[in-house]
Design a protein around this motif. Sequence first.
Motif, short mmCIF file in Angstrom:
data_model
loop_
_atom_site.label_atom_id
_atom_site.label_comp_id
_atom_site.label_asym_id
_atom_site.label_seq_id
_atom_site.Cartn_x
_atom_site.Cartn_y
_atom_site.Cartn_z
N CYS A 67 0.83 -1.21 0.00
CA CYS A 67 0.00 0.00 0.00
C CYS A 67 0.86 1.26 0.00
N PRO A 68 0.60 2.18 -0.91
CA PRO A 68 1.37 3.43 -0.92
C PRO A 68 1.05 4.34 0.27
N ALA A 69 -0.03 4.05 0.99
CA ALA A 69 -0.39 4.87 2.14
C ALA A 69 0.08 4.27 3.46
N ALA A 70 0.90 3.22 3.42
CA ALA A 70 1.36 2.57 4.65
C ALA A 70 2.14 3.54 5.53
N ALA A 71 2.96 4.39 4.95
CA ALA A 71 3.72 5.36 5.74
C ALA A 71 2.78 6.34 6.44
N ALA A 72 1.76 6.79 5.72
CA ALA A 72 0.79 7.71 6.33
C ALA A 72 0.06 7.03 7.47
N THR A 73 -0.30 5.78 7.29
CA THR A 73 -0.98 5.03 8.35
C THR A 73 -0.06 4.84 9.55
N PHE A 74 1.20 4.55 9.28
CA PHE A 74 2.16 4.36 10.37
C PHE A 74 2.28 5.61 11.22
N TYR A 75 2.49 6.76 10.59
CA TYR A 75 2.71 8.00 11.34
C TYR A 75 1.43 8.61 11.90
N SER A 76 0.29 8.39 11.26
CA SER A 76 -0.93 9.04 11.74
C SER A 76 -1.77 8.17 12.67
N ARG A 77 -1.63 6.86 12.60
CA ARG A 77 -2.46 5.98 13.42
C ARG A 77 -1.67 5.02 14.30
N VAL A 78 -0.71 4.32 13.70
CA VAL A 78 0.00 3.27 14.43
C VAL A 78 0.94 3.85 15.48
N LEU A 79 1.82 4.73 15.07
CA LEU A 79 2.79 5.31 16.00
C LEU A 79 2.13 6.05 17.16
N PRO A 80 1.14 6.91 16.93
CA PRO A 80 0.49 7.57 18.07
C PRO A 80 -0.18 6.58 19.03
N ALA A 81 -0.63 5.46 18.53
CA ALA A 81 -1.31 4.48 19.39
C ALA A 81 -0.36 3.85 20.40
N ILE A 82 0.90 3.65 20.01
CA ILE A 82 1.83 2.94 20.91
C ILE A 82 2.87 3.85 21.55
N ARG A 83 2.88 5.10 21.17
CA ARG A 83 3.90 6.02 21.68
C ARG A 83 3.89 6.16 23.20
N GLY A 84 2.75 6.08 23.84
CA GLY A 84 2.66 6.29 25.27
C GLY A 84 2.89 5.07 26.13
N ILE A 85 3.17 3.93 25.52
CA ILE A 85 3.39 2.71 26.30
C ILE A 85 4.76 2.80 26.97
N PRO A 86 4.82 2.56 28.28
CA PRO A 86 6.11 2.60 28.96
C PRO A 86 7.09 1.59 28.35
N ASP A 87 8.35 1.96 28.34
CA ASP A 87 9.46 1.13 27.83
C ASP A 87 9.57 1.09 26.32
N VAL A 88 8.64 1.70 25.57
CA VAL A 88 8.76 1.72 24.12
C VAL A 88 9.84 2.72 23.75
N GLY A 89 10.82 2.25 22.98
CA GLY A 89 11.89 3.12 22.50
C GLY A 89 11.55 3.65 21.12
N THR A 90 12.47 3.52 20.21
CA THR A 90 12.27 3.92 18.83
C THR A 90 11.39 2.89 18.13
N VAL A 91 10.45 3.36 17.33
CA VAL A 91 9.57 2.46 16.60
C VAL A 91 9.84 2.64 15.11
N THR A 92 10.10 1.53 14.43
CA THR A 92 10.41 1.59 13.00
C THR A 92 9.57 0.58 12.24
N THR A 93 9.52 0.78 10.93
CA THR A 93 8.92 -0.17 10.00
C THR A 93 9.58 0.06 8.65
N SER A 94 9.64 -0.97 7.86
CA SER A 94 10.25 -0.82 6.54
C SER A 94 9.33 -0.10 5.57
N LYS A 95 8.08 0.11 5.94
CA LYS A 95 7.10 0.74 5.05
C LYS A 95 6.99 2.25 5.23
N ALA A 96 7.84 2.84 6.03
CA ALA A 96 7.71 4.27 6.32
C ALA A 96 8.91 5.06 5.83
#
Length: 139
Positions: A67-96
């Motif tokens: 999907c060409p929108a995978a990067a947009a989904t990662f930054y707008s939905r996925v990353l904000p969802a898990i950003r506040g979890i304790p112990d989460v460091g850097t989050v990456t994906t090959s689609k972004a």
Amino acid sequence: MTLATTEAVTAVSTPPVDTDALRLEVQRTLDDSVARFLDSHGGAVRVGRIAANGDIHLEFLGACESCPAAAATFYSRVLPAIRGIPDVGTVTTSKANISKAAIDRLTNLSSRVAHPPSRRPTSTRAHPTGCTAHEGEIK
């Protein structure tokens, strides 16, 4: 004559993250917050690798893989969802793989969508039944 002083810098060691517990917490959060959205498009996301310091690599699956929108989904939905979890460091994906400017635009847009400014009615109009609802307002 100048005296040089050397201060010993001691590294503060942080204990390693419980990667199994972190994996469960991140996956549960993804399942609760974005799984239905991704599934409606034929895709999914799962936790891939987790390092002892809490860095996480996510994997997009199904339709999200191409999907060409995978990067947009990662930054707008996925990353904000898990950003506040304790112990989460850097989050990456090959689609972004997008530019910093594009990331800034996506996060700015997604924050405006998540927290839209309050809208005040700009006009009132008389309805044939005598109702004086504001435009766009249901009474």
